[in-house]
Design a protein around this motif. Sequence first.
Motif, PDB file in Angstrom:
ATOM      1  N   THR A  41       0.862  -1.183   0.000  1.00  0.00           N
ATOM      2  CA  THR A  41       0.000   0.000   0.000  1.00  0.00           C
ATOM      3  C   THR A  41       0.897   1.231   0.000  1.00  0.00           C
ATOM      4  OG1 THR A  41      -1.760  -1.130   1.201  1.00  0.00           O
ATOM      5  CG2 THR A  41      -1.768   1.272   1.253  1.00  0.00           C
ATOM      6  N   VAL A  42       0.743   2.063  -1.026  1.00  0.00           N
ATOM      7  CA  VAL A  42       1.598   3.227  -1.213  1.00  0.00           C
ATOM      8  C   VAL A  42       0.713   4.458  -1.375  1.00  0.00           C
ATOM      9  CG1 VAL A  42       3.433   4.254  -2.586  1.00  0.00           C
ATOM     10  CG2 VAL A  42       3.290   1.764  -2.381  1.00  0.00           C
ATOM     11  N   THR A  43       0.840   5.398  -0.473  1.00  0.00           N
ATOM     12  CA  THR A  43       0.027   6.609  -0.545  1.00  0.00           C
ATOM     13  C   THR A  43       0.826   7.729  -1.192  1.00  0.00           C
ATOM     14  OG1 THR A  43       0.627   7.588   1.586  1.00  0.00           O
ATOM     15  CG2 THR A  43      -1.050   5.865   1.612  1.00  0.00           C
ATOM     16  N   VAL A  44       0.115   8.626  -1.856  1.00  0.00           N
ATOM     17  CA  VAL A  44       0.743   9.725  -2.575  1.00  0.00           C
ATOM     18  C   VAL A  44       0.175  11.035  -2.047  1.00  0.00           C
ATOM     19  CG1 VAL A  44       1.255  10.734  -4.826  1.00  0.00           C
ATOM     20  CG2 VAL A  44       0.914   8.259  -4.619  1.00  0.00           C
ATOM     21  N   THR A  45       1.039  11.889  -1.538  1.00  0.00           N
ATOM     22  CA  THR A  45       0.580  13.129  -0.928  1.00  0.00           C
ATOM     23  C   THR A  45       0.084  14.116  -1.978  1.00  0.00           C
ATOM     24  OG1 THR A  45       2.770  14.151  -1.008  1.00  0.00           O
ATOM     25  CG2 THR A  45       2.224  12.864   0.956  1.00  0.00           C
ATOM     26  N   ALA A  46      -0.603  15.148  -1.504  1.00  0.00           N
ATOM     27  CA  ALA A  46      -1.084  16.232  -2.362  1.00  0.00           C
ATOM     28  C   ALA A  46      -0.224  17.457  -2.104  1.00  0.00           C
ATOM     29  CB  ALA A  46      -2.551  16.544  -2.054  1.00  0.00           C
ATOM     30  N   SER A  47       0.255  18.074  -3.170  1.00  0.00           N
ATOM     31  CA  SER A  47       1.144  19.220  -3.049  1.00  0.00           C
ATOM     32  C   SER A  47       0.504  20.466  -3.643  1.00  0.00           C
ATOM     33  CB  SER A  47       2.461  18.940  -3.780  1.00  0.00           C
ATOM     34  OG  SER A  47       3.205  20.126  -3.973  1.00  0.00           O
ATOM     35  N   LEU A  56      -2.284  12.502  -8.995  1.00  0.00           N
ATOM     36  CA  LEU A  56      -3.075  11.536  -9.762  1.00  0.00           C
ATOM     37  C   LEU A  56      -2.199  10.737 -10.730  1.00  0.00           C
ATOM     38  CD1 LEU A  56      -6.217  13.722 -10.551  1.00  0.00           C
ATOM     39  CD2 LEU A  56      -6.010  11.886  -8.855  1.00  0.00           C
ATOM     40  N   ALA A  57      -1.253  11.402 -11.389  1.00  0.00           N
ATOM     41  CA  ALA A  57      -0.401  10.702 -12.354  1.00  0.00           C
ATOM     42  C   ALA A  57       0.453   9.641 -11.669  1.00  0.00           C
ATOM     43  CB  ALA A  57       0.478  11.709 -13.095  1.00  0.00           C
ATOM     44  N   LEU A  58       1.039   9.979 -10.520  1.00  0.00           N
ATOM     45  CA  LEU A  58       1.853   8.995  -9.805  1.00  0.00           C
ATOM     46  C   LEU A  58       0.982   7.870  -9.261  1.00  0.00           C
ATOM     47  CD1 LEU A  58       4.520   8.003  -8.733  1.00  0.00           C
ATOM     48  CD2 LEU A  58       4.278   9.553  -6.775  1.00  0.00           C
ATOM     49  N   THR A  59      -0.214   8.207  -8.802  1.00  0.00           N
ATOM     50  CA  THR A  59      -1.141   7.181  -8.308  1.00  0.00           C
ATOM     51  C   THR A  59      -1.468   6.184  -9.409  1.00  0.00           C
ATOM     52  OG1 THR A  59      -2.115   8.679  -6.676  1.00  0.00           O
ATOM     53  CG2 THR A  59      -3.425   6.772  -7.337  1.00  0.00           C
ATOM     54  N   GLU A  60      -1.784   6.682 -10.597  1.00  0.00           N
ATOM     55  CA  GLU A  60      -2.098   5.796 -11.725  1.00  0.00           C
ATOM     56  C   GLU A  60      -0.909   4.898 -12.063  1.00  0.00           C
ATOM     57  OE1 GLU A  60      -5.265   8.459 -14.306  1.00  0.00           O
ATOM     58  OE2 GLU A  60      -3.131   8.970 -14.375  1.00  0.00           O
ATOM     59  N   ALA A  61       0.282   5.493 -12.095  1.00  0.00           N
ATOM     60  CA  ALA A  61       1.478   4.720 -12.436  1.00  0.00           C
ATOM     61  C   ALA A  61       1.753   3.638 -11.395  1.00  0.00           C
ATOM     62  CB  ALA A  61       2.681   5.652 -12.568  1.00  0.00           C
ATOM     63  N   LEU A  62       1.585   3.962 -10.121  1.00  0.00           N
ATOM     64  CA  LEU A  62       1.795   2.983  -9.059  1.00  0.00           C
ATOM     65  C   LEU A  62       0.771   1.857  -9.145  1.00  0.00           C
ATOM     66  CD1 LEU A  62       2.533   5.445  -6.125  1.00  0.00           C
ATOM     67  CD2 LEU A  62       4.145   3.748  -7.027  1.00  0.00           C
ATOM     68  N   SER A  63      -0.480   2.218  -9.395  1.00  0.00           N
ATOM     69  CA  SER A  63      -1.530   1.205  -9.515  1.00  0.00           C
ATOM     70  C   SER A  63      -1.257   0.268 -10.681  1.00  0.00           C
ATOM     71  CB  SER A  63      -2.892   1.887  -9.680  1.00  0.00           C
ATOM     72  OG  SER A  63      -3.933   0.934  -9.732  1.00  0.00           O
ATOM     73  N   SER A  65       1.538  -0.472 -11.780  1.00  0.00           N
ATOM     74  CA  SER A  65       2.738  -1.247 -11.454  1.00  0.00           C
ATOM     75  C   SER A  65       2.470  -2.319 -10.408  1.00  0.00           C
ATOM     76  CB  SER A  65       3.851  -0.312 -10.953  1.00  0.00           C
ATOM     77  OG  SER A  65       4.228   0.614 -11.960  1.00  0.00           O
ATOM     78  N   GLY A  66       1.216  -2.468  -9.994  1.00  0.00           N
ATOM     79  CA  GLY A  66       0.853  -3.543  -9.075  1.00  0.00           C
ATOM     80  C   GLY A  66       0.768  -3.153  -7.612  1.00  0.00           C
ATOM     81  N   PHE A  67       0.920  -1.879  -7.293  1.00  0.00           N
ATOM     82  CA  PHE A  67       0.792  -1.432  -5.915  1.00  0.00           C
ATOM     83  C   PHE A  67      -0.661  -1.083  -5.600  1.00  0.00           C
ATOM     84  CE2 PHE A  67       5.213  -0.288  -6.991  1.00  0.00           C
ATOM     85  CZ  PHE A  67       5.879  -0.979  -5.994  1.00  0.00           C
ATOM     86  N   ARG A  68      -1.002  -1.127  -4.319  1.00  0.00           N
ATOM     87  CA  ARG A  68      -2.289  -0.601  -3.871  1.00  0.00           C
ATOM     88  C   ARG A  68      -2.073   0.892  -3.659  1.00  0.00           C
ATOM     89  NH1 ARG A  68      -6.973  -2.480  -0.517  1.00  0.00           N
ATOM     90  NH2 ARG A  68      -7.786  -0.636   0.523  1.00  0.00           N
ATOM     91  N   ALA A  69      -2.382   1.669  -4.649  1.00  0.00           N
ATOM     92  CA  ALA A  69      -2.085   3.099  -4.638  1.00  0.00           C
ATOM     93  C   ALA A  69      -3.226   3.878  -3.990  1.00  0.00           C
ATOM     94  CB  ALA A  69      -1.855   3.602  -6.055  1.00  0.00           C
ATOM     95  N   VAL A  70      -2.860   4.811  -3.117  1.00  0.00           N
ATOM     96  CA  VAL A  70      -3.843   5.586  -2.358  1.00  0.00           C
ATOM     97  C   VAL A  70      -3.511   7.072  -2.504  1.00  0.00           C
ATOM     98  CG1 VAL A  70      -4.921   5.951  -0.117  1.00  0.00           C
ATOM     99  CG2 VAL A  70      -3.977   3.696  -0.687  1.00  0.00           C
ATOM    100  N   PRO A  71      -4.261   7.808  -3.327  1.00  0.00           N
ATOM    101  CA  PRO A  71      -3.973   9.232  -3.466  1.00  0.00           C
ATOM    102  C   PRO A  71      -4.563  10.045  -2.323  1.00  0.00           C
ATOM    103  CG  PRO A  71      -5.858   8.675  -4.801  1.00  0.00           C
ATOM    104  CD  PRO A  71      -5.369   7.373  -4.192  1.00  0.00           C
ATOM    105  N   LEU A  91      -9.733   7.687 -11.147  1.00  0.00           N
ATOM    106  CA  LEU A  91      -9.174   6.733 -10.188  1.00  0.00           C
ATOM    107  C   LEU A  91      -9.813   5.363 -10.345  1.00  0.00           C
ATOM    108  CD1 LEU A  91      -8.957   9.028  -7.030  1.00  0.00           C
ATOM    109  CD2 LEU A  91      -7.060   8.260  -8.488  1.00  0.00           C
ATOM    110  N   ASP A  92     -11.106   5.340 -10.585  1.00  0.00           N
ATOM    111  CA  ASP A  92     -11.803   4.072 -10.786  1.00  0.00           C
ATOM    112  C   ASP A  92     -11.242   3.340 -12.001  1.00  0.00           C
ATOM    113  OD1 ASP A  92     -13.995   2.167 -10.296  1.00  0.00           O
ATOM    114  OD2 ASP A  92     -14.775   2.937 -12.185  1.00  0.00           O
ATOM    115  N   ALA A  93     -10.989   4.089 -13.078  1.00  0.00           N
ATOM    116  CA  ALA A  93     -10.443   3.476 -14.291  1.00  0.00           C
ATOM    117  C   ALA A  93      -9.049   2.908 -14.053  1.00  0.00           C
ATOM    118  CB  ALA A  93     -10.400   4.516 -15.418  1.00  0.00           C
ATOM    119  N   ALA A  94      -8.315   3.492 -13.102  1.00  0.00           N
ATOM    120  CA  ALA A  94      -6.965   3.015 -12.790  1.00  0.00           C
ATOM    121  C   ALA A  94      -6.966   1.878 -11.773  1.00  0.00           C
ATOM    122  CB  ALA A  94      -6.115   4.172 -12.262  1.00  0.00           C
ATOM    123  N   GLY A  95      -8.151   1.480 -11.313  1.00  0.00           N
ATOM    124  CA  GLY A  95      -8.242   0.395 -10.355  1.00  0.00           C
ATOM    125  C   GLY A  95      -7.976   0.805  -8.921  1.00  0.00           C
ATOM    126  N   VAL A  96      -8.052   2.093  -8.646  1.00  0.00           N
ATOM    127  CA  VAL A  96      -7.811   2.598  -7.287  1.00  0.00           C
ATOM    128  C   VAL A  96      -9.087   2.431  -6.472  1.00  0.00           C
ATOM    129  CG1 VAL A  96      -7.266   4.651  -5.918  1.00  0.00           C
ATOM    130  CG2 VAL A  96      -6.047   4.205  -8.064  1.00  0.00           C
TER     131      VAL A  96
END
Length: 283
Positions: A41-47, A56-63, A65-71, A91-96
């Motif tokens: 599970t990998v979370t991505v902060t908001a800046s 959002l872009a990093l979240t999609e890429a992580l998802s 790549s097989g991670f449980r991405a959490v923006p 996010l739904d389309a990216a499987g988040v």
Amino acid sequence: MGGPTSGRRGATARLLTGPRFELLPLPGTLDRAVALPPGSTVTVTASPRLGPEATLALTEALSHSGFRAVPHLAARQVTDRAALAATLERLDAAGVRDVFVVAGDAREPAGEFPDGLTLLRAMAELGHRMTSVGVPSYPEGHPLIADDVLWAALRDKQRHATYTVTQLCFDADAVCGFATRARARGVTLPVVAGVPGAVDIGRLLRMSVRVGVGDSARFLRSHRSIAGKLLRPNGYRPDGLVRRLGAHVAAGRCAVEGLHVYTFNQIDATLRWVQQARRRTAA
């Protein structure tokens, strides 16, 4: 038969199982993230500086790549309901399936959402496919918000959330005390303890001030001898903090569901620490 030490080790081992890793959406982060265990599970902060697209872009890429991405969805960065709906669809389309809703650090809201609660309510009204929704909590309080207001907001948020992550804290007693007070105040959300990873202490202190950590950051700044001990080639290691959390959990003094590790993008050092801590706990 196991004694207090084995009980503490068992509780600590459970905390170290499957921690969440928080990353900053900076250039090169995805390349560093591949070192993390598959499926983490990998979370991505908001800046506020980089804007929601970086998150959002990093979240999609992580998802992908097989991670449980959490923006992190920062309410103050969302312009309107149409933008929120578009974000949720993306996010739904990216499987988040897990998001973390915060107010955000922007001084002024970009639109109609001044805080996390208003965004959560809008998400509920729009409908979403998230199975997990996290919200922040503050063991040492917030520099700009009164404690009573924080507690009221957390109680209101929990009807839309499934867990809470505590803000970065160096003090296991503060985290445990918060978890106990939360139950007494009617907050039933599982509490995930936010702890610093194995990072350079100078960077850690700078980030601590930025995110509003209270007494623990001031303590380190004012106690130079302790800070000096932390200025080691290997940087800060949260062994004592996590062991004390494990001891509290083992003794039944509080309920903590797991760890949320603030890596400050020092991923390799933090991952090595997690692996070594697991081995020491199992020894």
